[in-house]
Motif scaffolding. Structure first.
Motif, PDB file in Angstrom:
ATOM      1  N   GLU A 211       0.827  -1.226   0.000  1.00 29.99           N
ATOM      2  CA  GLU A 211       0.000   0.000   0.000  1.00 29.99           C
ATOM      3  C   GLU A 211       0.851   1.262   0.000  1.00 29.99           C
ATOM      4  O   GLU A 211       1.951   1.280   0.532  1.00 29.99           O
ATOM      5  N   GLY A 212       0.312   2.317  -0.602  1.00 26.95           N
ATOM      6  CA  GLY A 212       0.914   3.636  -0.467  1.00 26.95           C
ATOM      7  C   GLY A 212       1.939   3.989  -1.531  1.00 26.95           C
ATOM      8  O   GLY A 212       2.546   5.041  -1.466  1.00 26.95           O
TER       9      GLY A 212
ATOM     10  N   ASP B 267      10.456   6.213  -1.608  1.00 26.24           N
ATOM     11  CA  ASP B 267       9.022   5.923  -1.555  1.00 26.24           C
ATOM     12  C   ASP B 267       8.756   4.508  -1.051  1.00 26.24           C
ATOM     13  O   ASP B 267       7.906   4.284  -0.206  1.00 26.24           O
TER      14      ASP B 267
ATOM     15  N   ALA C 284       7.013   3.059   2.372  1.00 24.13           N
ATOM     16  CA  ALA C 284       5.835   2.188   2.311  1.00 24.13           C
ATOM     17  C   ALA C 284       6.060   0.906   3.114  1.00 24.13           C
ATOM     18  O   ALA C 284       5.153   0.412   3.792  1.00 24.13           O
TER      19      ALA C 284
ATOM     20  N   ARG D 291       5.762   1.796   6.778  1.00 25.91           N
ATOM     21  CA  ARG D 291       4.342   2.002   7.125  1.00 25.91           C
ATOM     22  C   ARG D 291       3.585   0.682   7.216  1.00 25.91           C
ATOM     23  O   ARG D 291       2.622   0.563   7.968  1.00 25.91           O
TER      24      ARG D 291
END
Lengths: 248, 248
Positions: B135-136, B163, B167, B170
């Motif tokens: 996700e993300g 990035d 992710a 997270r």
């Protein structure tokens, strides 16, 4: 590849894509791409801006170029790809000659880089037909022209390798390097070492031309007061300050 | 190109030539070459050696990988090109799974990188058939496998972009980065940031496996005592010391 408009590193990513494209066209060499990455890293450590010591070196460089009898700007694939228009504009306003000199030389690549500069507005690009050799380097990088680098008294070498910078200094020329690594052999060898991103450096130099063009006294003073080694040391300190600031 | 045996930067030039070759074969991407250059510059500023803070992070990383339920090593084109054999050896000795994840993804490139790892001795490479998304992140970098990265509790990401590192954090994973830039988003985001050249880092990690494999107490202590932010700050200081030393 689409780069999102809000990407924190948009400008840098766009430059990379352009270099990738010009590498597919044969203007930028494969190892030129790696060299660009090295530059990116050092620029990052300078905060991606012209530090004041670089601006000083840029002004001194213009003074030398305006004092010269036969000033020449040496251009390779990366330089053409990054700032062909800025180079052409600076060469016209000084004036100085432009000569293409490649690390990974082939007649085909020389032609491509020359044509690329001509599309950017250059009218007299040297390098297609070298008729001299620079002493002390064995590869094809030694090839140059009598009209240009061979008889030049001041040579601007953006993104140069250490061997060739040394050979140019040994040949008695004033060598102005643009190199983001303040520790590179090129930076340590050059008469004036501009530690700045090449597009910014050439644009800044352009700004200094009108001011210095009719002022020989100012030019002489700039040249007299410049200490390249001290300037490089100050830039190393600027990198340290930037590193420190990132961990507060 | 022939590289003279006595060239001061022989090893670095040979690595460049290998990457250039693997870029022509489609294993290394064009922007991967630029990324390699960035790494070279930072490695240069560390004196091209493993600084002691990096060795500490490498040992802590091995402790995490040995404590993990499902440890996975994420491999991209540059990592495969630089140290496929070292990756395979480390994966076997921990053990950990290997999953190929590319920034510039195409099925063809994934297949090439997987096959390259298999030629280096890997027997079970994940990534050809992703069946999950992280996700993300919006691009194809989000693609992963349930068997591997999607369910991993500890992920080793050598040469990762910011990035994806964010992710992964997270998603609740312990993220071990190998990144020569101590200021990169990846280094700042990761749970453990190893600031070292990837081949040296993976080889060093291999050395720590036997010592830590049967010593859970030592593993727990290493994990407990590690402060990633402090470690990164110390590495920034090591860079400054190196810069200073070059201008004495």
């Amino acid at each position: 590849m689409e780069i999102p408009k809000d990407h924190p590193r948009r400008k840098s990513l766009e430059t990379r894509e352009r270099l990738a494209e010009l590498s597919r066209e044969g203007i930028v060499s494969i190892t030129g791409l790696i060299a660009h990455g090295r530059g990116e890293a050092f620029d990052y450590l300078l905060g991606e801006k012209t530090v004041k010591e670089a601006a000083v070196a840029e002004e001194v460089a213009v003074a030398y170029l305006l004092e010269a009898k036969n000033p020449v700007i040496s251009v390779n694939g990366n330089v053409a790809a990054l700032c062909a228009q800025e180079i052409v504009r600076l060469a016209k306003s000084l004036p100085a000659k432009i000569e293409v000199n490649l690390f990974h030389r082939s007649n085909e690549r020389v032609e491509k880089v020359c044509a690329y500069l001509e599309r950017a507005g250059a009218t007299h690009v040297l390098g297609r037909k070298p008729d001299a050799r620079l002493e002390g380097i064995s590869s094809d990088r030694a090839l140059c022209t009598r009209e240009g680098i061979y008889t030049a008294d001041v040579v601007l070498v953006p993104l140069e390798d250490g061997d060739r910078a040394e050979a140019l200094v040994r040949a008695g020329k004033v060598v102005i390097a643009i190199d983001l690594n303040p520790l590179s052999r090129t930076s340590r060898t050059a008469t004036i070492s501009i530690v700045d991103e090449v597009t910014r450096a050439i644009s800044n130099m352009q700004q200094f031309v009108p001011k210095l063009k009719d002022n020989q006294l100012a030019r002489k003073e700039l040249i007299l007061n410049f200490d390249n080694k001290r300037n490089l040391r100050e830039i190393a300190r600027a990198i340290c300050r930037y590193l420190d600031s990132q961990f507060q």
